[in-house]
Enzyme design. Structure first.
Site, PDB file in Angstrom:
ATOM      1  N   GLU A 184       0.838  -1.206   0.000  1.00 32.23           N
ATOM      2  CA  GLU A 184       0.000   0.000   0.000  1.00 32.23           C
ATOM      3  C   GLU A 184       0.872   1.256   0.000  1.00 32.23           C
ATOM      4  O   GLU A 184       1.974   1.258   0.549  1.00 32.23           O
ATOM      5  CB  GLU A 184      -0.934   0.073   1.217  1.00 32.23           C
ATOM      6  CG  GLU A 184      -2.228  -0.707   1.065  1.00 32.23           C
ATOM      7  CD  GLU A 184      -2.134  -2.116   1.577  1.00 32.23           C
ATOM      8  OE1 GLU A 184      -3.102  -2.880   1.425  1.00 32.23           O
ATOM      9  OE2 GLU A 184      -1.072  -2.481   2.131  1.00 32.23           O
ATOM     10  N   THR A 185       0.323   2.304  -0.616  1.00 29.25           N
ATOM     11  CA  THR A 185       0.869   3.658  -0.506  1.00 29.25           C
ATOM     12  C   THR A 185      -0.251   4.550   0.001  1.00 29.25           C
ATOM     13  O   THR A 185      -1.397   4.450  -0.453  1.00 29.25           O
ATOM     14  CB  THR A 185       1.394   4.153  -1.860  1.00 29.25           C
ATOM     15  OG1 THR A 185       2.488   3.314  -2.261  1.00 29.25           O
ATOM     16  CG2 THR A 185       1.886   5.593  -1.770  1.00 29.25           C
TER      17      THR A 185
END
Length: 303
Positions: free
Chosen positions: A48-49
């Protein structure tokens, strides 16, 4: 004209670089479109970002993207974001003390606490509401998708689903079994699509460290996450599962210690505090630290 935006890579649920779960963090993302955020997440190629945005409902908003799509809630990238914001003294976090914020997310409003103490940053994140229900699955098919024999899944404990994040929780006998899991991506993805499940958390109360309560692995073909090193959004429901099924003892509130990532050589540790709210519902808080390992800029004019 070419544009740049600052981005960090932060290892969460650890205080040692190159362990725990890495997340990308953009602390000022108001200039980015949805397509740009997704493209940046794809470029970072992490599970994830996170992107921090203004909010008219809370102190700020966080959105989380995998390489494939936006997610409802991500524990490790929230921790990484809070670490980055404190590190940069955002939202007036200039002094050594504890700060309280409300964060807007797809899953709802989240209460968080951030503590700064002589250069050390830690955070507590209230997990979304947890609603565990028993899931009636074909154990033979599930075991086959995971590369296990059906006897390696504990039959006298329930397989359960958290209906908030739509993960299922599968108890296995020991660390040897957990290490053995080599799942078939297309098979598990099809199984997940069939029962509308977004993630599979496989866990055991057999642990690497004597003071730990649980070790787990997490797979999400739905989000195109082959395996997540340390998953906050799964460990909160796991803690509730353990308590509901008498695998941990004691009156609430209590804190369990969760392990994850060792099998991927990304050792991570976190606390999960369980307590009952005023309405007597069980709630969970994620407790952890993080460390910044990379700071840079991304060019995004062509995104």
């Amino acid at each position: 004209m070419q544009k740049t935006i600052k981005i960090k890579q932060i290892d969460a649920f650890t205080n040692k670089p190159f362990t725990g779960n890495p997340a990308g963090v953009v602390t000022e993302a108001s200039s980015l479109s949805d397509a740009q955020m997704l493209a940046i997440a794809n470029e970072m190629n992490l599970s994830e970002t996170a992107f921090v945005l203004p909010s008219d409902k809370a102190d700020f908003r966080i959105r989380w993207f995998t390489t494939e799509k936006e997610v409802l809630f991500c524990g490790h990238a929230t921790l990484a974001t809070l670490h980055a914001l404190a590190e940069e003294s955002k939202f007036s976090m200039t002094e050594d003390t504890e700060y309280h914020f409300i964060v807007e997310a797809l899953v709802g409003l989240l209460a968080v606490r951030v503590k700064k103490d002589k250069g050390k940053i830690s955070a507590v994140i209230k997990a979304p509401a947890i609603n565990l229900i028993e899931e009636n699955l074909d154990i033979v098919e599930l075991a086959s998708a995971l590369g296990l024999e059906k006897e390696e899944i504990i039959s006298d404990l329930p397989i359960m689903r958290d209906t908030t994040v739509d993960y299922i929780f599968v108890p296995v006998r020991n660390l040897k079994t957990l290490n053995k899991v080599q799942y078939n991506y297309s098979h598990l993805k099809a199984l997940g699509e069939n029962i509308l499940v977004k993630g599979f958390s496989i866990f055991t109360t057999d642990t690497y460290e004597s003071d730990s309560d649980v070790h787990s692995r997490f797979f999400s073909p739905y989000y195109d996450v082959i395996e997540d090193p340390v998953t906050g959004s799964a460990n909160a429901p796991i803690a509730v599962y353990l308590w509901k099924n008498n695998l941990i003892k004691g009156e609430l509130p209590l804190v369990i210690k969760a392990e994850q990532g060792d099998i991927l050589r990304r050792k991570g540790r976190l606390g999960v505090r369980l307590y009952k709210d005023a309405e007597r519902f069980i709630q969970a808080e994620l407790i952890g630290e993080a460390v910044t390992v990379l700071v840079g800029e991304i060019l995004y004019s062509l995104v």
